[in-house]
Design an enzyme around this catalytic site. Structure first.
Site, PDB file in Angstrom:
ATOM      1  N   TYR A 122     -48.025 -20.261 -10.902  1.00 19.35           N
ATOM      2  CA  TYR A 122     -48.336 -21.675 -11.109  1.00 19.35           C
ATOM      3  C   TYR A 122     -47.060 -22.543 -11.166  1.00 19.35           C
ATOM      4  O   TYR A 122     -46.836 -23.407 -10.309  1.00 19.35           O
ATOM      5  CB  TYR A 122     -49.164 -21.804 -12.388  1.00 19.35           C
ATOM      6  CG  TYR A 122     -49.552 -23.206 -12.798  1.00 19.35           C
ATOM      7  CD1 TYR A 122     -49.955 -24.154 -11.871  1.00 19.35           C
ATOM      8  CD2 TYR A 122     -49.540 -23.557 -14.145  1.00 19.35           C
ATOM      9  CE1 TYR A 122     -50.330 -25.434 -12.264  1.00 19.35           C
ATOM     10  CE2 TYR A 122     -49.927 -24.820 -14.559  1.00 19.35           C
ATOM     11  CZ  TYR A 122     -50.306 -25.766 -13.618  1.00 19.35           C
ATOM     12  OH  TYR A 122     -50.681 -27.020 -14.014  1.00 19.35           O
ATOM     13  N   ASN A 127     -44.985  -9.910  -7.307  1.00 21.98           N
ATOM     14  CA  ASN A 127     -45.823  -8.760  -6.918  1.00 21.98           C
ATOM     15  C   ASN A 127     -47.280  -9.169  -6.674  1.00 21.98           C
ATOM     16  O   ASN A 127     -48.128  -8.332  -6.394  1.00 21.98           O
ATOM     17  CB  ASN A 127     -45.739  -7.623  -7.956  1.00 21.98           C
ATOM     18  CG  ASN A 127     -46.265  -8.036  -9.314  1.00 21.98           C
ATOM     19  OD1 ASN A 127     -46.761  -9.157  -9.486  1.00 21.98           O
ATOM     20  ND2 ASN A 127     -46.155  -7.146 -10.289  1.00 21.98           N
ATOM     21  N   SER A 186     -41.498 -21.022 -23.772  1.00 15.89           N
ATOM     22  CA  SER A 186     -42.705 -21.741 -24.152  1.00 15.89           C
ATOM     23  C   SER A 186     -42.542 -22.313 -25.552  1.00 15.89           C
ATOM     24  O   SER A 186     -41.828 -21.744 -26.393  1.00 15.89           O
ATOM     25  CB  SER A 186     -43.867 -20.743 -24.149  1.00 15.89           C
ATOM     26  OG  SER A 186     -44.965 -21.252 -24.871  1.00 15.89           O
ATOM     27  N   TYR A 215     -47.776 -12.083 -26.737  1.00 16.99           N
ATOM     28  CA  TYR A 215     -47.216 -12.946 -25.684  1.00 16.99           C
ATOM     29  C   TYR A 215     -46.115 -13.835 -26.268  1.00 16.99           C
ATOM     30  O   TYR A 215     -45.013 -13.932 -25.724  1.00 16.99           O
ATOM     31  CB  TYR A 215     -48.319 -13.818 -25.054  1.00 16.99           C
ATOM     32  CG  TYR A 215     -47.771 -15.026 -24.347  1.00 16.99           C
ATOM     33  CD1 TYR A 215     -47.127 -14.889 -23.127  1.00 16.99           C
ATOM     34  CD2 TYR A 215     -47.850 -16.297 -24.927  1.00 16.99           C
ATOM     35  CE1 TYR A 215     -46.577 -15.996 -22.498  1.00 16.99           C
ATOM     36  CE2 TYR A 215     -47.302 -17.394 -24.302  1.00 16.99           C
ATOM     37  CZ  TYR A 215     -46.668 -17.247 -23.088  1.00 16.99           C
ATOM     38  OH  TYR A 215     -46.112 -18.342 -22.483  1.00 16.99           O
ATOM     39  N   LYS A 219     -41.721 -14.094 -25.684  1.00 17.71           N
ATOM     40  CA  LYS A 219     -40.875 -15.260 -25.371  1.00 17.71           C
ATOM     41  C   LYS A 219     -39.748 -15.378 -26.402  1.00 17.71           C
ATOM     42  O   LYS A 219     -38.611 -15.684 -26.062  1.00 17.71           O
ATOM     43  CB  LYS A 219     -41.714 -16.541 -25.314  1.00 17.71           C
ATOM     44  CG  LYS A 219     -42.675 -16.593 -24.133  1.00 17.71           C
ATOM     45  CD  LYS A 219     -41.947 -16.570 -22.791  1.00 17.71           C
ATOM     46  CE  LYS A 219     -42.882 -16.470 -21.606  1.00 17.71           C
ATOM     47  NZ  LYS A 219     -42.210 -16.202 -20.321  1.00 17.71           N
ATOM     48  N   ASN A 256     -47.484 -27.970 -22.642  1.00 19.08           N
ATOM     49  CA  ASN A 256     -48.712 -27.565 -21.939  1.00 19.08           C
ATOM     50  C   ASN A 256     -48.717 -28.100 -20.510  1.00 19.08           C
ATOM     51  O   ASN A 256     -49.230 -29.206 -20.266  1.00 19.08           O
ATOM     52  CB  ASN A 256     -49.941 -28.055 -22.706  1.00 19.08           C
ATOM     53  CG  ASN A 256     -50.140 -27.322 -24.018  1.00 19.08           C
ATOM     54  OD1 ASN A 256     -49.268 -27.353 -24.885  1.00 19.08           O
ATOM     55  ND2 ASN A 256     -51.254 -26.635 -24.173  1.00 19.08           N
ATOM     56  N   ASP A 278     -55.017 -20.819 -33.213  1.00 20.72           N
ATOM     57  CA  ASP A 278     -54.600 -22.102 -32.632  1.00 20.72           C
ATOM     58  C   ASP A 278     -53.654 -22.856 -33.572  1.00 20.72           C
ATOM     59  O   ASP A 278     -53.876 -22.915 -34.783  1.00 20.72           O
ATOM     60  CB  ASP A 278     -55.820 -22.998 -32.347  1.00 20.72           C
ATOM     61  CG  ASP A 278     -56.247 -22.941 -30.896  1.00 20.72           C
ATOM     62  OD1 ASP A 278     -55.430 -22.530 -30.049  1.00 20.72           O
ATOM     63  OD2 ASP A 278     -57.416 -23.291 -30.618  1.00 20.72           O
TER      64      ASP A 278
HETATM   65  N1  UFG Z   1     -59.338 -25.582 -26.089  1.00 22.07           N
HETATM   66  C1  UFG Z   1     -60.669 -25.906 -26.288  1.00 22.07           C
HETATM   67  N2  UFG Z   1     -61.592 -25.330 -25.474  1.00 22.07           N
HETATM   68  C2  UFG Z   1     -61.253 -24.457 -24.482  1.00 22.07           C
HETATM   69  C3  UFG Z   1     -59.893 -24.143 -24.295  1.00 22.07           C
HETATM   70  C4  UFG Z   1     -58.955 -24.721 -25.123  1.00 22.07           C
HETATM   71  O1  UFG Z   1     -61.010 -26.676 -27.169  1.00 22.07           O
HETATM   72  O2  UFG Z   1     -62.150 -23.957 -23.792  1.00 22.07           O
HETATM   73  C5  UFG Z   1     -58.333 -26.205 -26.969  1.00 22.07           C
HETATM   74  C6  UFG Z   1     -57.577 -25.192 -27.782  1.00 22.07           C
HETATM   75  O3  UFG Z   1     -58.280 -24.842 -28.935  1.00 22.07           O
HETATM   76  C7  UFG Z   1     -56.273 -25.929 -28.032  1.00 22.07           C
HETATM   77  C8  UFG Z   1     -56.101 -26.829 -26.806  1.00 22.07           C
HETATM   78  O4  UFG Z   1     -57.382 -26.879 -26.185  1.00 22.07           O
HETATM   79  O5  UFG Z   1     -56.434 -26.728 -29.148  1.00 22.07           O
HETATM   80  C9  UFG Z   1     -55.115 -26.284 -25.813  1.00 22.07           C
HETATM   81  O6  UFG Z   1     -55.449 -24.929 -25.544  1.00 22.07           O
HETATM   82  P1  UFG Z   1     -54.764 -24.111 -24.373  1.00 22.07           P
HETATM   83  O7  UFG Z   1     -55.263 -22.701 -24.443  1.00 22.07           O
HETATM   84  O8  UFG Z   1     -54.889 -24.812 -23.073  1.00 22.07           O
HETATM   85  O9  UFG Z   1     -53.231 -24.194 -24.738  1.00 22.07           O
HETATM   86  P2  UFG Z   1     -52.485 -23.709 -26.054  1.00 22.07           P
HETATM   87  O10 UFG Z   1     -51.722 -24.892 -26.538  1.00 22.07           O
HETATM   88  O11 UFG Z   1     -53.342 -23.036 -27.022  1.00 22.07           O
HETATM   89  O12 UFG Z   1     -51.586 -22.581 -25.437  1.00 22.07           O
HETATM   90  C10 UFG Z   1     -50.476 -22.962 -24.738  1.00 22.07           C
HETATM   91  C11 UFG Z   1     -50.167 -21.970 -23.643  1.00 22.07           C
HETATM   92  C12 UFG Z   1     -49.799 -20.652 -24.214  1.00 22.07           C
HETATM   93  C13 UFG Z   1     -48.787 -20.813 -25.274  1.00 22.07           C
HETATM   94  C14 UFG Z   1     -49.217 -21.827 -26.310  1.00 22.07           C
HETATM   95  C15 UFG Z   1     -48.167 -22.136 -27.312  1.00 22.07           C
HETATM   96  O13 UFG Z   1     -51.264 -21.806 -22.784  1.00 22.07           O
HETATM   97  O14 UFG Z   1     -49.277 -19.870 -23.167  1.00 22.07           O
HETATM   98  O15 UFG Z   1     -49.487 -23.035 -25.666  1.00 22.07           O
HETATM   99  O16 UFG Z   1     -48.609 -23.022 -28.270  1.00 22.07           O
HETATM  100  F1  UFG Z   1     -48.572 -19.647 -25.905  1.00 22.07           F
END
Ligand code: UFG
Length: 340
Positions: free
Chosen positions: A15, A36, A128, A153, A157, A181, A299
């Site tokens: 990505y 890969n 990250s 994960y 990092k 993000n 979260d």
């Molecule tokens: N969320 C929802 N519904 C969903 C998916 C996500 O409400 O179906 C919410 C999550 O609870 C969170 C927000 O959307 O509050 C963002 O979630 P993401 O999974 O998109 O992203 P995150 O911030 O949780 O995770 C990202 C990266 C990870 C990294 C992390 C570090 O994807 O690789 O930030 O904080 F580890």
């Protein structure tokens, strides 16, 4: 155009890697991809070909194979390595931690080993904001201490940054870019994010629901200590992230040997999950089916970047809006469902 320098891009079919390949090429460099394809596929390389009008060199190889990296570096006289190749699913890392330690740590060590053997000094590394966990102060700056990682994960990092800092003693110059993000896709919808199976991340889940692949989006929790009760994040357009990599590489070229720096890549603006969903509905006009649900384990409540250091060091700022990011994410979703 004659290309000035070759840049090894591990994970260049992924990505963020693929978007950086575009920026590098357009800035006059020759990106050389090693991937890969374990978490991507040929369609991303086809997309790159359509955008750039040329086939950039591509090697289907595992980045844990230091010998292969040495070969590629020598063949192309590589000047800098951008190391994106890594697994990135929080859930998968909890279910299969050894896979994550093996892949993410081994590949970094192999990259560093190949750099040592070939005398390449410059490394740009994909880190990250997960390294911060839930920071004590937001916006979070680069001096914030690492909290215990929430997932294997995240631990990879944190460990990777430490390994790079130690490896600087070999005479390297390295920069670790802590992404917040990244969302969206290249404006022509020829490359973008290809989630495998059911997405964990918010925006792919939103776009897959909007297109009818998922029944409904669940917002995980509305009882957080935030303005509307939903989590707050710093969503940044992937093309902004990609541009920062070129700046980071050029910055490194001006530094003395044994230089290490970690930088946030975010917008500096916190956006709640609910706000993002509402913005998506507004800019696309799609009637998204969503419900409020319970919190998701692990979260972080709210996190967004202090982007001042990256602004001053790289002379870079994110420039694309949330609206633009979501429009591009939606166009990409529609393009992949049509087979691009
Ligand atoms: N969320 C929802 N519904 C969903 C998916 C996500 O409400 O179906 C919410 C999550 O609870 C969170 C927000 O959307 O509050 C963002 O979630 P993401 O999974 O998109 O992203 P995150 O911030 O949780 O995770 C990202 C990266 C990870 C990294 C992390 C570090 O994807 O690789 O930030 O904080 F580890």
């Amino acid at each position: 155009m004659t290309k000035s320098k070759s840049i090894l891009v591990t994970g260049g079919a992924g990505y963020i890697g693929s978007h950086t390949v575009v920026e590098l090429y357009q800035a006059g460099y020759l990106p050389v991809i090693v991937d890969n394809l374990s978490r991507s596929n040929q369609s991303m390389l086809d997309g790159l070909h359509s955008i750039l009008g040329v086939h950039v060199p591509f090697y289907q190889a595992d980045c844990c194979d230091a010998q292969k990296l040495v070969e590629v570096i020598r063949r192309h006289d590589v000047a800098c390595v951008m190391h994106f190749a890594a697994f990135k699913s929080v859930n998968e890392s909890v279910a299969n931690p050894l896979l994550y330690y093996r892949n993410n740590i081994d590949s970094l060590v192999a990259v560093l080993e190949a750099m040592r053997v070939t005398g390449v000094s410059d490394l740009v590394f994909s880190s990250s904001c997960t390294v911060y966990g839930q920071p004590d102060h937001i916006p979070v700056d680069e001096l914030a201490p690492f909290k215990r990682a929430e997932s294997p994960y995240g631990a990879t990092k944190q460990m990777s940054e430490r390994i790079i800092e130690d490896a600087i003693q070999l005479g390297l110059r390295a920069i670790s870019l802590r992404y917040f993000n990244p969302i969206g896709a290249h404006p022509g919808s020829l490359i973008g994010e290809l989630p495998i199976g059911v997405p964990n991340n918010l925006v792919p889940y939103v776009t897959q629901t909007a297109i009818g692949l998922r029944e409904k989006l669940t917002i995980f929790g509305d009882d957080y200590n935030t303005p509307d009760g939903t989590c707050v994040r710093d969503f940044i357009h992937v093309c902004d992230v990609a541009e920062a990599h070129v700046k980071a590489m050029e910055y490194l070229q001006q530094q003395p040997s044994k230089h290490f720096l970690a930088l946030n890549l975010g917008t500096g603006v916190g956006v709640s999950v609910k706000q993002l969903v509402e913005t998506f509905i507004r800019v696309t006009g799609v009637n998204l089916n969503w419900v409020m649900g319970p919190r998701r384990d692990g979260d972080v409540e709210k996190v967004y970047a202090n982007p001042e250091l990256s602004a001053s060091v790289l002379r870079w700022k994110s420039s694309r809006s949330l609206e633009q990011s979501l429009t591009d994410a939606w166009s990409w979703e529609k393009a992949i469902r049509k087979g691009i």
